[in-house]
Write a protein that holds these residues in place. Structure first.
Motif, PDB file in Angstrom:
ATOM      1  N   ALA A 138     -17.743   6.987  15.044  1.00  0.00           N
ATOM      2  CA  ALA A 138     -16.329   7.250  15.308  1.00  0.00           C
ATOM      3  C   ALA A 138     -15.625   7.706  14.037  1.00  0.00           C
ATOM      4  O   ALA A 138     -16.057   7.388  12.920  1.00  0.00           O
ATOM      5  CB  ALA A 138     -15.642   6.004  15.859  1.00  0.00           C
ATOM      6  N   THR A 139     -14.557   8.445  14.241  1.00  0.00           N
ATOM      7  CA  THR A 139     -13.643   8.804  13.161  1.00  0.00           C
ATOM      8  C   THR A 139     -12.242   8.426  13.617  1.00  0.00           C
ATOM      9  O   THR A 139     -11.948   8.457  14.818  1.00  0.00           O
ATOM     10  CB  THR A 139     -13.681  10.308  12.835  1.00  0.00           C
ATOM     11  OG1 THR A 139     -13.352  11.043  14.010  1.00  0.00           O
ATOM     12  CG2 THR A 139     -15.044  10.724  12.319  1.00  0.00           C
ATOM     13  N   GLY A 140     -11.408   8.065  12.692  1.00  0.00           N
ATOM     14  CA  GLY A 140     -10.062   7.661  13.079  1.00  0.00           C
ATOM     15  C   GLY A 140      -9.059   7.776  11.956  1.00  0.00           C
ATOM     16  O   GLY A 140      -9.411   8.030  10.802  1.00  0.00           O
ATOM     17  N   THR A 141      -7.809   7.582  12.341  1.00  0.00           N
ATOM     18  CA  THR A 141      -6.690   7.608  11.404  1.00  0.00           C
ATOM     19  C   THR A 141      -5.782   6.424  11.677  1.00  0.00           C
ATOM     20  O   THR A 141      -5.483   6.128  12.839  1.00  0.00           O
ATOM     21  CB  THR A 141      -5.879   8.913  11.546  1.00  0.00           C
ATOM     22  OG1 THR A 141      -6.763  10.019  11.396  1.00  0.00           O
ATOM     23  CG2 THR A 141      -4.770   9.001  10.514  1.00  0.00           C
ATOM     24  N   TYR A 142      -5.372   5.779  10.624  1.00  0.00           N
ATOM     25  CA  TYR A 142      -4.401   4.687  10.705  1.00  0.00           C
ATOM     26  C   TYR A 142      -3.119   5.120  10.017  1.00  0.00           C
ATOM     27  O   TYR A 142      -3.156   5.750   8.954  1.00  0.00           O
ATOM     28  CB  TYR A 142      -4.933   3.422  10.024  1.00  0.00           C
ATOM     29  CG  TYR A 142      -5.447   2.407  11.005  1.00  0.00           C
ATOM     30  CD1 TYR A 142      -4.652   1.353  11.432  1.00  0.00           C
ATOM     31  CD2 TYR A 142      -6.728   2.521  11.538  1.00  0.00           C
ATOM     32  CE1 TYR A 142      -5.119   0.430  12.347  1.00  0.00           C
ATOM     33  CE2 TYR A 142      -7.200   1.609  12.453  1.00  0.00           C
ATOM     34  CZ  TYR A 142      -6.391   0.562  12.854  1.00  0.00           C
ATOM     35  OH  TYR A 142      -6.846  -0.345  13.765  1.00  0.00           O
ATOM     36  N   SER A 143      -1.993   4.762  10.605  1.00  0.00           N
ATOM     37  CA  SER A 143      -0.690   4.966   9.990  1.00  0.00           C
ATOM     38  C   SER A 143      -0.329   3.710   9.201  1.00  0.00           C
ATOM     39  O   SER A 143      -0.424   2.598   9.712  1.00  0.00           O
ATOM     40  CB  SER A 143       0.358   5.234  11.061  1.00  0.00           C
ATOM     41  OG  SER A 143       1.638   5.331  10.486  1.00  0.00           O
ATOM     42  N   ILE A 144       0.080   3.912   7.968  1.00  0.00           N
ATOM     43  CA  ILE A 144       0.457   2.813   7.083  1.00  0.00           C
ATOM     44  C   ILE A 144       1.984   2.788   6.991  1.00  0.00           C
ATOM     45  O   ILE A 144       2.587   3.784   6.626  1.00  0.00           O
ATOM     46  CB  ILE A 144      -0.150   3.016   5.688  1.00  0.00           C
ATOM     47  CG1 ILE A 144      -1.676   3.141   5.788  1.00  0.00           C
ATOM     48  CG2 ILE A 144       0.254   1.887   4.745  1.00  0.00           C
ATOM     49  CD1 ILE A 144      -2.335   3.680   4.527  1.00  0.00           C
ATOM     50  N   PRO A 145       2.613   1.667   7.350  1.00  0.00           N
ATOM     51  CA  PRO A 145       4.073   1.629   7.277  1.00  0.00           C
ATOM     52  C   PRO A 145       4.567   1.739   5.833  1.00  0.00           C
ATOM     53  O   PRO A 145       3.866   1.356   4.899  1.00  0.00           O
ATOM     54  CB  PRO A 145       4.431   0.264   7.860  1.00  0.00           C
ATOM     55  CG  PRO A 145       3.182  -0.501   8.003  1.00  0.00           C
ATOM     56  CD  PRO A 145       2.029   0.421   7.791  1.00  0.00           C
ATOM     57  N   PRO A 146       5.776   2.295   5.654  1.00  0.00           N
ATOM     58  CA  PRO A 146       6.332   2.379   4.300  1.00  0.00           C
ATOM     59  C   PRO A 146       6.491   0.984   3.696  1.00  0.00           C
ATOM     60  O   PRO A 146       6.741   0.016   4.413  1.00  0.00           O
ATOM     61  CB  PRO A 146       7.700   3.041   4.494  1.00  0.00           C
ATOM     62  CG  PRO A 146       7.817   3.397   5.917  1.00  0.00           C
ATOM     63  CD  PRO A 146       6.670   2.791   6.669  1.00  0.00           C
ATOM     64  N   LYS A 147       6.309   0.914   2.411  1.00  0.00           N
ATOM     65  CA  LYS A 147       6.495  -0.369   1.710  1.00  0.00           C
ATOM     66  C   LYS A 147       7.955  -0.772   1.801  1.00  0.00           C
ATOM     67  O   LYS A 147       8.844   0.026   1.584  1.00  0.00           O
ATOM     68  CB  LYS A 147       6.089  -0.256   0.247  1.00  0.00           C
ATOM     69  CG  LYS A 147       4.652   0.169   0.034  1.00  0.00           C
ATOM     70  CD  LYS A 147       3.692  -0.906   0.465  1.00  0.00           C
ATOM     71  CE  LYS A 147       2.252  -0.458   0.205  1.00  0.00           C
ATOM     72  NZ  LYS A 147       1.310  -1.032   1.124  1.00  0.00           N
ATOM     73  N   ARG A 148       8.178  -2.015   2.171  1.00  0.00           N
ATOM     74  CA  ARG A 148       9.543  -2.541   2.288  1.00  0.00           C
ATOM     75  C   ARG A 148       9.975  -3.102   0.938  1.00  0.00           C
ATOM     76  O   ARG A 148       9.223  -3.779   0.278  1.00  0.00           O
ATOM     77  CB  ARG A 148       9.597  -3.617   3.353  1.00  0.00           C
ATOM     78  CG  ARG A 148       9.333  -3.087   4.747  1.00  0.00           C
ATOM     79  CD  ARG A 148       9.356  -4.213   5.744  1.00  0.00           C
ATOM     80  NE  ARG A 148       8.122  -4.975   5.657  1.00  0.00           N
ATOM     81  CZ  ARG A 148       7.216  -5.017   6.621  1.00  0.00           C
ATOM     82  NH1 ARG A 148       7.423  -4.397   7.750  1.00  0.00           N
ATOM     83  NH2 ARG A 148       6.114  -5.709   6.487  1.00  0.00           N
ATOM     84  N   THR A 149      11.196  -2.785   0.576  1.00  0.00           N
ATOM     85  CA  THR A 149      11.744  -3.341  -0.670  1.00  0.00           C
ATOM     86  C   THR A 149      12.592  -4.550  -0.313  1.00  0.00           C
ATOM     87  O   THR A 149      13.356  -4.529   0.658  1.00  0.00           O
ATOM     88  CB  THR A 149      12.599  -2.306  -1.405  1.00  0.00           C
ATOM     89  OG1 THR A 149      13.631  -1.832  -0.549  1.00  0.00           O
ATOM     90  CG2 THR A 149      11.749  -1.147  -1.878  1.00  0.00           C
ATOM     91  N   PRO A 150      12.432  -5.625  -1.056  1.00  0.00           N
ATOM     92  CA  PRO A 150      13.240  -6.816  -0.779  1.00  0.00           C
ATOM     93  C   PRO A 150      14.723  -6.518  -0.985  1.00  0.00           C
ATOM     94  O   PRO A 150      15.102  -5.833  -1.924  1.00  0.00           O
ATOM     95  CB  PRO A 150      12.743  -7.849  -1.779  1.00  0.00           C
ATOM     96  CG  PRO A 150      11.679  -7.224  -2.591  1.00  0.00           C
ATOM     97  CD  PRO A 150      11.539  -5.789  -2.180  1.00  0.00           C
ATOM     98  N   SER A 151      15.553  -7.050  -0.096  1.00  0.00           N
ATOM     99  CA  SER A 151      16.993  -6.800  -0.228  1.00  0.00           C
ATOM    100  C   SER A 151      17.715  -7.940  -0.893  1.00  0.00           C
ATOM    101  O   SER A 151      17.290  -8.970  -1.133  1.00  0.00           O
ATOM    102  CB  SER A 151      17.632  -6.529   1.109  1.00  0.00           C
ATOM    103  OG  SER A 151      17.063  -7.268   2.139  1.00  0.00           O
TER     104      SER A 151
END
Length: 151
Positions: A138-151
């Motif tokens: 198999a081949t695949g792609t994962y989406s990585i969420p943007p890094k969250r900055t602490p508020s």
């Protein structure tokens, strides 16, 4: 094709297994069907401990069970290399079934082809049986969420 250079894991296989048990408990319930065996620079090895619940008529491990192993391989790679953000998701997964697999340990040898800031592309060779022949690829792609900055 070699894997991408300079990739170092940030989590071990044990840490990924623990994280998956917490964020994705329905994967294994009280059993250990799917697990990370090893995490190494640029890849991982995952296992499906295939039993009766994974079989289709004729005693063959079902396609959905092998597909899940492929997806788990990508998930383990993205968690162990991009960081423990459980919100990483599959955006594409293509699988080719090569030969039948019977119950027992089925291993997926996964490598990261490209790891960027927002996407990870991987492939996985799924092997089974005494000779450890390829049963699927198999081949695949994962989406990585943007890094969250602490508020």
């Amino acid at each position: 094709m070699p894997a991408q250079d300079n990739l170092e894991p940030v989590l071990t296989a044990a840490e990924v297994n623990s994280l998956m048990a917490t964020v994705y408990p329905q994967l294994n319930d009280q059993f250990t069907f799917y697990e990370a065996l090893d995490v190494f620079p640029g890849g991982c090895t995952v296992r499906l401990n295939a039993g009766a619940r994974h079989l289709r008529p004729g005693g063959t491990v079902s396609g959905p069970s092998l597909f899940t192993l492929a997806d788990i391989g990508g998930y383990v790679c993205v968690l162990s290399h991009a960081g423990p953000d459980a919100l990483s998701v599959t955006t594409n997964l293509n699988i080719n079934f090569v030969r039948k697999a019977e119950a027992g340990p089925i291993d997926g040898h996964c490598r990261i082809l490209k790891l960027g800031k927002s996407l990870m592309v991987f492939d996985i060779d799924i092997v089974a049986g005494p000779e450890r022949h390829t049963v699927a690829h198999a081949t695949g792609t994962y989406s990585i969420p943007p890094k969250r900055t602490p508020s």
